[in-house]
Design a protein around this motif. Sequence first.
Motif, mmCIF file in Angstrom:
data_model
loop_
_atom_site.group_PDB
_atom_site.id
_atom_site.type_symbol
_atom_site.label_atom_id
_atom_site.label_comp_id
_atom_site.label_asym_id
_atom_site.label_seq_id
_atom_site.Cartn_x
_atom_site.Cartn_y
_atom_site.Cartn_z
ATOM 1 N N ALA A 9 7.262 8.178 6.967
ATOM 2 C CA ALA A 9 6.348 7.080 7.254
ATOM 3 C C ALA A 9 7.152 5.833 7.595
ATOM 4 O O ALA A 9 6.814 5.095 8.501
ATOM 5 N N LEU B 177 -1.753 3.180 6.155
ATOM 6 C CA LEU B 177 -1.222 2.335 5.096
ATOM 7 C C LEU B 177 -0.726 1.010 5.662
ATOM 8 O O LEU B 177 -0.896 -0.037 5.045
ATOM 9 N N THR C 213 0.960 13.092 8.063
ATOM 10 C CA THR C 213 1.952 12.129 7.577
ATOM 11 C C THR C 213 1.961 10.873 8.435
ATOM 12 O O THR C 213 1.988 9.746 7.931
ATOM 13 N N GLN C 214 1.911 11.095 9.748
ATOM 14 C CA GLN C 214 1.978 9.942 10.645
ATOM 15 C C GLN C 214 0.707 9.102 10.590
ATOM 16 O O GLN C 214 0.758 7.880 10.629
ATOM 17 N N MET D 133 0.810 -1.225 0.000
ATOM 18 C CA MET D 133 0.000 0.000 0.000
ATOM 19 C C MET D 133 0.842 1.273 0.000
ATOM 20 O O MET D 133 0.533 2.227 -0.689
ATOM 21 N N GLY D 134 1.889 1.262 0.795
ATOM 22 C CA GLY D 134 2.727 2.472 0.874
ATOM 23 C C GLY D 134 3.245 2.857 -0.502
ATOM 24 O O GLY D 134 3.299 4.026 -0.856
ATOM 25 N N ALA E 134 0.420 4.404 -2.631
ATOM 26 C CA ALA E 134 -0.109 5.703 -2.212
ATOM 27 C C ALA E 134 0.715 6.822 -2.805
ATOM 28 O O ALA E 134 1.896 6.652 -3.098
ATOM 29 N N GLN E 135 0.081 7.939 -2.981
ATOM 30 C CA GLN E 135 0.743 9.101 -3.546
ATOM 31 C C GLN E 135 1.528 9.802 -2.453
ATOM 32 O O GLN E 135 1.059 10.729 -1.837
ATOM 33 N N GLU E 136 2.720 9.322 -2.236
ATOM 34 C CA GLU E 136 3.523 9.924 -1.178
ATOM 35 C C GLU E 136 4.682 10.675 -1.782
ATOM 36 O O GLU E 136 5.335 10.201 -2.692
ATOM 37 N N THR F 271 -3.261 10.066 -1.943
ATOM 38 C CA THR F 271 -2.817 10.462 -0.602
ATOM 39 C C THR F 271 -3.968 10.569 0.398
ATOM 40 O O THR F 271 -4.812 11.454 0.292
ATOM 41 N N PRO F 272 -4.014 9.688 1.388
ATOM 42 C CA PRO F 272 -5.091 9.790 2.382
ATOM 43 C C PRO F 272 -5.042 11.123 3.130
ATOM 44 O O PRO F 272 -3.975 11.645 3.428
ATOM 45 N N ARG G 45 -1.239 8.857 8.062
ATOM 46 C CA ARG G 45 -1.196 8.172 6.767
ATOM 47 C C ARG G 45 -0.346 6.907 6.880
ATOM 48 O O ARG G 45 -0.721 5.853 6.366
ATOM 49 N N ALA G 46 0.774 7.041 7.575
ATOM 50 C CA ALA G 46 1.655 5.877 7.730
ATOM 51 C C ALA G 46 0.946 4.766 8.498
ATOM 52 O O ALA G 46 1.018 3.586 8.134
ATOM 53 N N THR H 197 7.664 12.457 2.793
ATOM 54 C CA THR H 197 6.680 11.879 3.701
ATOM 55 C C THR H 197 6.794 10.370 3.714
ATOM 56 O O THR H 197 6.571 9.749 4.732
#
Lengths: 774, 227
Positions: free
Chosen positions: A61, B61, B54-55, A47-48, A51-53, B81-82, B57-58, A57
């Motif tokens: 993460a 995910l 950010t956290q 998933m990571g 995702a649009q990261e 991006t959540p 989201r981590a 970020t």
Amino acid sequence: MSRRIHFKQKPALALIPSAQAAINTAAQSTSTYTMLPLGAMLLAGSMGAMAQETPGTAASAAQAKTLAPVAVTEQAEGKDSLRATTTSIGKGKQELRNIPQSITVVTEKLINDRNLDTLKEVLHSTAGVTFQAAEGGEEDIRLRGFSLASTGDIFLDGMRDPAFYDRDTFNNDRIELLRGSASMLFGRGSTGGAVNQVSKPALLKDETEITTTVGNHNFRRLTADFNIKTADDAALRINGMYTQATNNGAGSSIDKDGLAANYRFGIGSKDEFSASLYSLDNRNGMNYGIPWIKPKASDSQSANTLINSLDPSAYFGMASDQNGGNANMGSLAHIHRFGVDTELKTQIRKGRFQRDQRAGTVRFAGTGVQPAVDLGNFSGSTVFARGTQLKVQDMDTLNFQSDLSSKFDALGVGHEVVTGVDFSREEKIVYSALSVAQGGVNLVKPNTTAGRPDDGASVDESLRAFREGSNFVAKAYGIYAQDLVQIAPAWKLLGGLRYDSMKGNYSTYAVPTAATTPVTTTSYQQNISNWSKRFGVLYQPNPLHSYHFSYGTSFNTSADTYSYNANSANTDPESSENIEFGAKLDSADKRFNTRLAIFRSTKLNERNTDPDTAATRLLLSGKRHTAGLEIDVSGRITDAWEMWGSYMWMPVARVDKAASTATTVGNRVGDRPGLSPKHSGSFWNTYQFTPAIRAGVGINFRSAQSPADVTAPAWEAPSYATGDLMAEYTVNDQLSFKANINNVTNKLYADALYRGHYVPGAGRIFQLAMTARF
Amino acid sequence: MLLHIPHILTPDEVQYAQGLLVDAPWTDGRASAGSQAQAVKNNEQLPHDCEAATQIRALLLRGLDRNPTFFSAALPKRVFTPRVNRYSGISNFYGPHVDNAVRFAPDTGQRVRTDISCTLFLTEPEAYDGGELVIQDSAGPQRVKLPAGSLVLYAGTSVHQVEPVTRGARLACFFWIESMVRSQEQRQLLFDLDTHLLRLRQQHGETPETTGLTGTYHNLLRMWADT
């Protein structure tokens, strides 16, 4: 299906029954890793990557899995960061990038990191600020070389905070310095700028922080910060402080305590209320100053310098000298939110302040006792005489302020309007001590010698008899409006106008020198009305960069000193203007920002005494200006390296026009005014070596500067730089230890300057703090 | 399709996320809405690059990574991006709207087609009144209010709204997925097949029949998926 699922209304979910059964079994199967849905086997664990990261970020993460969680949020920046992105100095909360003026924000983190217990220490750690050791012993703060008028430009939560107490930072969330003319926002004053102290607000969480600090000079400080969430939308915060030390590093003992409470309810809702109480009681001692010394008695006074053989913490005043003062304030505030974009904030504050300062000048005893003193013959047996300087006065203030801020679109462009009214009543009573002939006492203070600091000699200060010497009442109101218009995608225009009206009444009560009665009362009145303007252009080509040009005016009245005389009461305000080009530049990840500004501040019509003695008013014929460059940096350079810095280069400071009678240095045409060093600044950076260990190093510096208003020729206090060190050990989220050494080399330097004396800055201070959070 | 997946986050993770949001830098949610949605949107959102976002989201995910049902149902190809939002006080509703069909992530330049909408609840339902997510499904309006840590997954094509929160605050994380299988019906069929097949495998073990049906699943996926 889990019992915890909450259905508000049946049927709640159109779940496919078979799918739900599969979920349940799938949930079981994951615990044993035996069977997975086919789709999951195909895809799981990625998933990571899907995702649009952004790279930054994604990296953080990934770190979140290995490092202890660090809760960094922007609103609580003050406690967690050296950097700030918002301010309330411009009335209402605004982004720093939207204010076209130089602002330095000292966050609570920086205050804590550097062990800055008083407002003076905070200001000392910023660029462009200097201190005059005024005759009253008050902190006459200068910004960009201009006086903040005996601290008339110090504000607390946006409302004027009078000069009458030594402020402690225990209840400060942050300190904001707005540089340059700002009467548009604050009314009279602010030629060099304004300082705003922001109080710690009650937050919606349960948290307690208690810090105990011990240090050299028997330093003991206890601060406690209780934040209690009392309801879904209500919270109470109580801050307390108690501090004692035999010496603050610059000759003054410390003995003070303070208590502050804030209760807020309806937080974040349509109507939010806040009630605050603040009390600070100072029973401190004070070092009134040490005389300048010549290298050789035959030298000109331009060779004057510091007595380098004395330790900065040496104290030659009396044990009975005191710098007492207290502040008691009660405030109420209400915010009504009409919608997301419009709010009305109303505040009212009542304050009572008392100052009871009984100290004295330290001077070389005269030639009847010893030969003229110079560096050549200065020794431990050099005799100091101790004078008497008294300042006993009360102040009573009432402030009311109502500000409406709104964002809306009109005529095809976006507007951010701030408008408001404020009222104030300030009353100051000055008490004078009666002479022996008037029925008072003459307390004789014995001499001491340079080799006997802290001789413990005292006189009974309680014997002095005081009576009311003068009374000053100012009633003022102001009304202002400002609009920030988005005229194009990257361009904003700012325009603001304020009207001020002030009525001052001053009465002096003169007692005949040889008798107790009758008292002569002399009264003066003054009515002032004045306009202040601000204009700015902001160019914001992207979210990271903001460039500004601004022009602002301010005015200050002869009532700044809370007194009048026959001439000053008839004199119109002085006015000043500030022109500035600047930029605010954020790094790509917005964790680091830089602020730059080129400024020119001009006082257009300075008060002067008319050589024609028949004049009924002062001349407004003087003019002076300063110009220079300011740079501030703050934020994280890397995840572990955090930095804060403030630097001012002020090559230009000049008196342009003066009265023909001006003779003192800094007031004649072409002079560089005193207390305006060319270079000044402060840097601080910390490095997180391991999750538990963080260390910091910093520097404060000023280049050479002269005292103000010296009869020619002037002299300069030498330039100085002092170094600070910090080490912090975090045991866990609940407990941490921090050690600070400020002024590591025990450097002797003149911190506050006066024509007759200087007050040294604090020598080496070692402090160890333990902080418990729960 | 409307699917509820419990326990995406553990209670500890939920508590940690709530802690991050106590003093988070909320901004007006309208900044991220399309023009039609702007008229009806009234909530608060976290800037997507702030630390708290950010956290969270981590956390999310990672939570999704360990959830097989989610993968089976969504067959995700890209995730937009959540984001985190809050409904409370005077910013308390989001009227009926349809999400933008394509989302553009300015930082990566990638476009995401919003086949599936997901909402992860971060506040326990007892802690607030109102705030139901109402989804206009073929079977009529579906009102959803789930325990903290649970996720609802529904078709991005549906009109949906968040009703006004009248007490407390509703915190949630929302995001969109571009699925490998664009068609909702096909995705639903694949999920049905997968879930039933899983039950068969669990009841009878791997048999020649389940192997055959597994082949059918993969062949259908091969026919419909776009990777």
